[in-house]
Enzyme design. Structure first.
Site, PDB file in Angstrom:
ATOM      1  CE  LYS A 120      -5.105  45.793  30.292  1.00 11.67           C
ATOM      2  NZ  LYS A 120      -6.449  46.389  30.012  1.00 11.67           N
TER       3      LYS A 120
HETATM    4  C1  LIG Z   1      -7.152  46.124  28.917  1.00 13.77           C
HETATM    5  C2  LIG Z   1      -8.607  46.371  29.013  1.00 13.77           C
HETATM    6  C3  LIG Z   1      -9.498  45.738  28.151  1.00 13.77           C
HETATM    7  C4  LIG Z   1      -9.041  44.827  27.035  1.00 13.77           C
HETATM    8  O1  LIG Z   1      -8.537  43.606  27.524  1.00 13.77           O
HETATM    9  P1  LIG Z   1      -7.634  42.678  26.582  1.00 13.77           P
HETATM   10  O2  LIG Z   1      -7.174  41.583  27.468  1.00 13.77           O
HETATM   11  O3  LIG Z   1      -6.509  43.546  26.094  1.00 13.77           O
HETATM   12  O4  LIG Z   1      -8.502  42.211  25.481  1.00 13.77           O
HETATM   13  C5  LIG Z   1     -10.851  45.971  28.338  1.00 13.77           C
HETATM   14  N1  LIG Z   1     -11.295  46.807  29.297  1.00 13.77           N
HETATM   15  C6  LIG Z   1     -10.462  47.443  30.136  1.00 13.77           C
HETATM   16  C7  LIG Z   1     -11.022  48.360  31.149  1.00 13.77           C
HETATM   17  C8  LIG Z   1      -9.090  47.245  30.026  1.00 13.77           C
HETATM   18  O5  LIG Z   1      -8.272  47.858  30.870  1.00 13.77           O
END
Ligand SMILES: *Cc1c(COP(=O)(O)O)cnc(C)c1O
Length: 457
Positions: free
Chosen positions: A107
């Site tokens: 993220k």
């Molecule tokens: C947020 C997250 C996901 C999921 O991603 P999305 O875009 O919500 O599908 C998967 N793995 C990790 C480590 C995350 O932080």
């Protein structure tokens, strides 16, 4: 380049308005009116590739040089010279490590940039916003890190008490900044997400506090995530490549779909779910049906409803916003949503595959990788890798997106491999830092009063 709501009755907006608004006023999500084509580039480095891929989406509202600088600054916070390195772990089997940013999850790729975009746009307009967001673990810390130095942003992050890992919680609750606040909600991630949605749907409240969102419904986040799909394909010689995506809110996978719409040779997008497998069941049956949420070893994917799925649905409906709005409202009341076989065959069959991976398979995959290559992977990455392996051998490279650093989930890693993953140096004293957080029940008015009380604007 303008933006329209997936529910068809909010005003069309430009880039900066969409950035600040997050959710549209009709409850929909913003989508660009068209897909630009990819720039011709090679070997220019991640930050330069990022500005080239995203520029057409900015609607000429952000100065080119300023945007290039934002990309350079955002990606200089990543602690790997290749920013998002590819690691080969077997024949046609790759990991793309998206976790070298400040909070150790993918993220950061979007939020380090989005924080800088907010600062730029708000400074230009002499405005202040209150960001409210829900997190199942990683969005919160990444959002906080992205905006903690912003002069004109307050942020309140809601997280489900007891359902995020210690490291995840501490990455939020140990940040000392006057504009940063965290709320531990007695409920699930979906409860948190519902509270955030309810605050946005309370138009008077939304206006009073100048509410804004950085959770994965924010278009700018999706936009920033398109870039690493393009980077992976370029690094693998511009051949067709499949991606396996550990999926929760569907933002990451949607960015891969968009990269494909822009012309990148994305072969298959494999959706990896944990036991919360609403998307896997949808891709198996064309029918979306909600279940309760269960806690798993991959908490950032413990969701009941994937908010970004609505953007794919909008495409499947040939961009008919009113039809999408009707479907979403029926889904809300009945917990069920069906897509016409014809639409599914056009939009989903050629590209999407899906698989689920329970906690036992997650641990086994982590153990296998450690035995085979000595590499520690986190449980989310393991779900993605398991989903990729469940498809059988591939003729094209399959890149599993490694979405978190193993040290973010030390208990699971230790359980699977017997090895305790060390936090990188910049977070080595995280477990000793003092925490600050407020606890409350899932009551909208109480939460709204809190948000009002901490707003500095
Ligand atoms: C947020 C997250 C996901 C999921 O991603 P999305 O875009 O919500 O599908 C998967 N793995 C990790 C480590 C995350 O932080």
């Amino acid at each position: 380049m303008r933006y329209v709501s997936t529910r068809g009755s909010a005003p069309e907006l430009g880039f900066a308005e969409v950035l600040l608004a997050g959710l549209a006023t009709d409850g929909g999500l913003y989508m660009p009116t068209s897909w630009p084509t990819l720039p011709v580039s090679s070997g220019i480095g991640y930050a330069a590739l990022a500005s080239a891929v995203m520029r057409p989406y900015l609607n000429d509202e952000i100065d080119d040089a300023a945007f290039s600088q934002m990309c350079r600054d955002a990606y200089s916070t990543f602690r790997h010279p290749e920013t998002v390195p590819l690691v080969e772990i077997g024949p046609n089997e790759w990991l793309m490590e998206l976790f070298h940013g400040p909070t150790l999850a993918f993220k950061d790729v979007a939020l380090q940039l989005v924080g800088r975009l907010f600062d730029h746009v708000l400074t230009q307009r002499n405005e202040r916003v209150m960001i409210v967001g829900a997190t199942s673990g990683d969005t919160g810390s990444a959002a906080i890190d992205g905006v903690k130095s912003c002069k004109n942003v307050d942020i309140v992050i809601l997280y489900p008490a007891g359902r995020v890992s210690d490291v995840q919680r501490r990455q939020m609750t140990t940040v000392v900044a006057p504009n940063v606040h965290t709320l531990a909600i007695d409920g699930t991630f979906d409860d948190c997400q519902d509270l955030v949605k309810a605050m946005f749907n309370d138009l008077a409240f939304r206006e009073e506090l100048n509410l804004s969102a950085v959770n994965s419904i924010n278009w700018a986040r999706i936009m920033a995530q398109i870039v690493y799909y393009v980077a992976a394909i370029e690094a693998l010689g511009n051949q067709p490549v499949s991606f396996s995506v550990p999926t929760g809110n569907f933002g990451n996978a949607l960015a891969g779909f968009i990269a494909r719409e822009m012309g990148a040779p994305v072969e298959k997008l494999i959706i990896g779910s944990n036991t919360n497998d609403i998307l896997t069941r949808f891709f198996d049956t064309q029918n979306m049906q909600t279940n309760g949420v269960v806690a798993t070893l991959s908490p950032s994917m413990d969701i009941q409803v994937s908010s970004n799925f609505e953007r794919l649905l909008f495409e499947m409906n040939d961009r008919d916003g009113l039809a999408t709005a009707r479907q979403m409202s029926a889904f809300r009341s009945s917990g069920e949503l069906r897509v016409e076989a014809e639409q599914y065959a056009i939009w989903a069959t050629p590209v999407f595959r899906a698989a689920r991976c329970d906690d036992a398979q997650t641990l086994a995959t982590m153990a296998d990788v450690y035995r085979q290559s000595g590499l520690l992977i986190d449980p989310h990455t393991a779900v993605g890798l398991s989903a990729a392996r469940q498809q059988g051998p591939s003729e094209v490279p399959v890149v599993t997106l490694a979405t978190a650093h193993p040290a973010k989930f030390p208990e699971a890693v230790q359980r699977a491999t017997g090895v305790h993953p060390e936090l990188p140096e910049h977070l080595a004293d995280l477990l000793e830092r003092p925490e600050q957080s407020t606890s409350m029940g899932k009551d909208l008015v109480t939460v709204q009063n809190f948000v009002r009380s901490v707003a500095q604007g």
